[in-house]
Design an enzyme around this catalytic site. Structure first.
Site, PDB file in Angstrom:
ATOM      1  N   CYS A 110       0.839  -1.205   0.000  1.00  2.90           N
ATOM      2  CA  CYS A 110       0.000   0.000   0.000  1.00  2.90           C
ATOM      3  C   CYS A 110       0.868   1.248   0.000  1.00  2.90           C
ATOM      4  O   CYS A 110       0.606   2.202  -0.754  1.00  2.90           O
ATOM      5  CB  CYS A 110      -0.932  -0.013   1.201  1.00  2.90           C
ATOM      6  SG  CYS A 110      -2.081   1.398   1.263  1.00  2.90           S
ATOM      7  N   CYS A 206      -6.559  -3.181   7.041  1.00  2.00           N
ATOM      8  CA  CYS A 206      -7.792  -2.393   6.928  1.00  2.00           C
ATOM      9  C   CYS A 206      -8.896  -3.111   6.169  1.00  2.00           C
ATOM     10  O   CYS A 206     -10.074  -2.971   6.504  1.00  2.00           O
ATOM     11  CB  CYS A 206      -7.485  -1.054   6.256  1.00  2.00           C
ATOM     12  SG  CYS A 206      -6.850  -1.176   4.572  1.00  2.00           S
TER      13      CYS A 206
END
Length: 366
Positions: A110, A206
């Site tokens: 990410c 997440c």
């Protein structure tokens, strides 16, 4: 606030705001120092399924927290849709990693593909000179080159997650929290009047809304469909059966469902034969690994490189020799055996606190 050699008074900065304490204090500090801050939160997955539970980031509540900080400070805030890119570069890689018998590290992916690639593209379109994040790491400039070093607080150092940085990206990156401890960041947040100064830290991945990662793969419909397979001891004996090799990772002890005279650990996951190999504590030790997809802050080494290498985010560095291989990978030979070297995790290289680069531990040996 840590200074950047190219940062000029009043410069426009794109601040990546997750809605947590660190990124909020980072953005507020930059604004308070007189920079033109544009706050950006990244929508990375379906907002309808984004959760508001403790321990997760990038939820709807987090976006509201980031927006409120921007409103209170007086700078603009936007939510930008990166859902498709996140799916392609992070989630799909996470799933495929488990199907390949590896232990993926999506937070690094990410950072690489979203925070310091996609956001830099958006920053350029907004004529922002820099992208700032709440990471704890230090950027310096000396002898005409950029250097990435550990943060001043060893307990919060996040340099391991940033090994993909290059000279070009470091020249446009700000880490304003580099010289602070977490208590100091919270205290600064309170001084600035931020409503979330005591907000808990996010801990979990997440996008995984289930309690277990294998449940996430099932929910995604990505069960490879090979069914049960053997749990084998390294001596060849079949000790039991598993319900899917991708449910197991190197170093795992719990959940094997095998009774044995001594503790057993997963030593290797073998998708080709649908086998989970187990052994004792000593069997987890390894002296070398091969890494792929290397990234170097200041270019690759021309020959063997003596350094300190870290094989997981919470482990200590160990003395090692990095040896370039003809196919572009490297072999990492450790001075002392390392525990539970897991394919799919990152191996990151340092010298005296400076990050040199890193890569991904490969499941394929030389």
């Amino acid at each position: 606030m840590a200074e950047h050699p190219l940062l000029r008074p009043g410069a426009r900065v794109l601040a990546a705001m997750s809605g947590g304490v660190d990124s909020s204090v980072m953005a507020a500090t930059l604004h308070h120092a007189g920079y033109e801050v544009i706050g950006v939160s990244m929508q990375l997955f379906d907002k309808k399924t984004a959760r508001t539970s403790d321990g997760k980031c990038c939820t709807l509540d987090d976006f509201q927290d980031a927006r409120r900080v921007a409103y209170e400070m007086g700078f603009p805030h936007y939510v930008m849709d990166f859902e498709a890119r996140f799916r392609d570069t992070v989630i799909e890689g996470f799933i495929q990693g488990y199907l390949d018998g590896e232990t993926p590290s999506p937070c690094i992916r990410c950072n690489q593909h979203l925070k310091f690639s996609a956001l830099m593209e958006r920053a350029e379109s907004l004529e922002a000179a820099f992208v700032a994040t709440g990471h704890y790491a230090t950027i310096t400039h000396a002898d005409g080159r950029w250097h990435l070093r550990k943060a001043s607080d060893p307990a919060k150092d996040q340099s391991y997650f940033l090994f993909h940085h290059t000279q070009a990206t470091l020249a446009r990156t700000l880490f304003p929290l580099a010289g602070l401890t977490k208590p100091e960041v919270r205290s600064l947040g309170a001084e600035l009047g931020l409503h979330l100064a005591e907000k808990p830290e996010s801990q979990e991945i997440c996008f995984v809304t289930q309690d277990r990662y294998d449940s996430f793969l099932e929910a995604e419909g990505r069960d490879p469909g090979r069914g049960d397979g053997d749990i084998r001891h390294l001596d060849g004996r079949v000790l039991g059966r598993h319900r899917g090799y991708w449910r197991h990772t190197v170093g795992q002890r719990r959940g094997l469902g095998v009774a044995y005279a001594e503790p057993l650990y997963v030593v290797r996951v073998e998708p080709a034969t649908n086998t989970v190999w187990v052994g004792g504590e000593a069997d987890l030790l390894g002296r070398d690994l091969v890494a792929r997809e290397l990234s170097w802050v200041d270019g690759p080494p021309r020959g063997p490189l003596a350094c300190q290498a870290r094989i997981r985010s919470r482990s200590m560095e160990a003395e090692a020799l990095v040896i370039p291989l003809p196919d572009g990978r490297v072999k990492v030979a450790f001075a002392e055996p390392q525990r539970a070297i897991a394919a799919g995790q990152a191996v990151v290289f340092y010298q005296e606190g400076e990050l040199l680069g890193g890569g991904w531990i490969d499941s394929q040996p030389e």
